[in-house]
Design a protein around this motif. Structure first.
Motif, PDB file in Angstrom:
ATOM      1  N   ILE A  24       0.832  -1.196   0.000  1.00  0.00           N
ATOM      2  CA  ILE A  24       0.000   0.000   0.000  1.00  0.00           C
ATOM      3  C   ILE A  24       0.869   1.250   0.000  1.00  0.00           C
ATOM      4  N   GLY A  25       0.253   2.359  -0.391  1.00  0.00           N
ATOM      5  CA  GLY A  25       0.956   3.635  -0.444  1.00  0.00           C
ATOM      6  C   GLY A  25       0.300   4.530  -1.471  1.00  0.00           C
ATOM      7  N   PRO A  26       0.568   5.813  -1.432  1.00  0.00           N
ATOM      8  CA  PRO A  26      -0.046   6.732  -2.395  1.00  0.00           C
ATOM      9  C   PRO A  26       0.482   6.511  -3.807  1.00  0.00           C
ATOM     10  N   ASN A  27      -0.174   7.124  -4.777  1.00  0.00           N
ATOM     11  CA  ASN A  27       0.313   7.075  -6.153  1.00  0.00           C
ATOM     12  C   ASN A  27       1.747   7.596  -6.203  1.00  0.00           C
ATOM     13  N   GLY A  28       2.591   6.901  -6.969  1.00  0.00           N
ATOM     14  CA  GLY A  28       3.974   7.331  -7.096  1.00  0.00           C
ATOM     15  C   GLY A  28       4.873   6.867  -5.977  1.00  0.00           C
ATOM     16  N   ALA A  29       4.357   6.002  -5.084  1.00  0.00           N
ATOM     17  CA  ALA A  29       5.170   5.534  -3.957  1.00  0.00           C
ATOM     18  C   ALA A  29       6.220   4.519  -4.374  1.00  0.00           C
ATOM     19  N   GLY A  30       6.042   3.901  -5.566  1.00  0.00           N
ATOM     20  CA  GLY A  30       7.018   2.915  -6.042  1.00  0.00           C
ATOM     21  C   GLY A  30       6.517   1.489  -6.011  1.00  0.00           C
ATOM     22  N   LYS A  31       5.210   1.288  -5.793  1.00  0.00           N
ATOM     23  CA  LYS A  31       4.679  -0.070  -5.646  1.00  0.00           C
ATOM     24  C   LYS A  31       4.821  -0.889  -6.931  1.00  0.00           C
ATOM     25  N   THR A  32       4.383  -0.327  -8.047  1.00  0.00           N
ATOM     26  CA  THR A  32       4.482  -1.041  -9.323  1.00  0.00           C
ATOM     27  C   THR A  32       5.937  -1.288  -9.685  1.00  0.00           C
ATOM     28  N   VAL A  73       2.677  -3.797   3.765  1.00  0.00           N
ATOM     29  CA  VAL A  73       3.933  -3.074   3.574  1.00  0.00           C
ATOM     30  C   VAL A  73       3.566  -1.704   3.032  1.00  0.00           C
ATOM     31  N   LEU A  74       3.827  -0.677   3.816  1.00  0.00           N
ATOM     32  CA  LEU A  74       3.464   0.700   3.464  1.00  0.00           C
ATOM     33  C   LEU A  74       4.674   1.394   2.861  1.00  0.00           C
TER      34      LEU A  74
END
Length: 249
Positions: free
Chosen positions: A35-43, A201-202
């Motif tokens: 999880i995390g906001p857009n642009g956090a690096g998840k993808t 994982v945030l």
């Protein structure tokens, strides 16, 4: 059993780190919500872990030969496109490609199980190009399930699904974890993540800022600092509940 190990995983665009120094492990039996906001690096984290992006540090998956990697992990990307007219059954059967050429009896059984899990038995003969966006999303999830890899990496798997399909999909992933497989899925709906994931994982600005149980990660402080929101938090039967209420000024 560890299914994925990342050690100092770093991805840069020029001099700018998109993911920086991420270290974590995912074990069999875990359903990890990223999880995390857009642009956090998840993808970027998911794609680098699979070896689809150049990276520094180490990923146990990307270190594997391509064929072994395809058997070790199944990947569901954000993009949901089908470029040719094939039946739903044929599309789902593509998940069996890592297991060899042809379609054996075991392969057909795996396809049947995947269709059944996603409630798609009646769609078997449908043209995939004629499906709605939500229907196609469920079919592509079934393709990943048919692969029957020990680890599933899914990038926003419930985006665009109606509420019932979102819940059913999260339940399917939770069931996979209970059966001894591992799942890592990026999820924007914090309520769904809280109710179904065993671990969250945030991420923020390419780094992991919290890692633990949903109750430990989804705190008022983390929601304010990372997302800039206030939320209603409660613990009820079945797990925590998170309802975003307002953006903090």
């Amino acid at each position: 059993m560890t299914l994925l190990h990342l050690d100092g995983l770093t991805v840069r665009r020029g001099a700018c780190p998109v993911v920086e120094g991420v270290s974590l492990s995912v074990a069999a039996g875990e359903f990890v919500g990223l999880i995390g906001p857009n642009g956090a690096g998840k993808t970027t984290l998911l794609r680098a872990a699979l070896g689809l992006l150049a990276h520094g540090g180490r990923s146990s998956l990307s270190a594997l030969p391509v064929a072994a990697r395809a058997r070790a992990a199944a990947f569901l990307p954000q993009a949901r496109e089908v470029a040719w007219p094939v039946s739903v059954e044929t599309l789902v059967a593509l998940g069996r490609v890592p297991h060899g050429s042809g379609l054996s009896a075991a392969d057909r059984m795996a396809v049947d199980r995947a269709l059944r899990r996603m409630g798609l038995e009646a769609f078997r003969a449908r043209d995939a190009l004629g499906l709605s966006g939500g229907e196609l999303a469920r079919v592509l999830i079934a393709r990943v399930l048919a692969q029957e890899a020990p680890l599933v990496l899914a990038d926003e798997p419930v985006a665009g699904l109606d509420p019932a399909s979102q819940i059913r999909t999260m339940q399917v992933f939770a069931d996979l974890a209970r059966e001894g497989r591992g799942v890592v899925a990026s999820v924007h709906d914090l309520g769904l993540a809280a109710r179904h994931c065993t671990r969250l994982v945030l991420m923020a600005k390419g780094r992991v800022v919290a890692d633990g149980t949903p109750g430990a990660v989804l705190t008022a402080g983390n929601l304010a600092t990372v997302f800039g929101i206030r939320a209603w938090l409660a613990e009820v039967e079945g797990g925590p509940v998170v309802v975003p209420l307002e953006v903090m000024e």
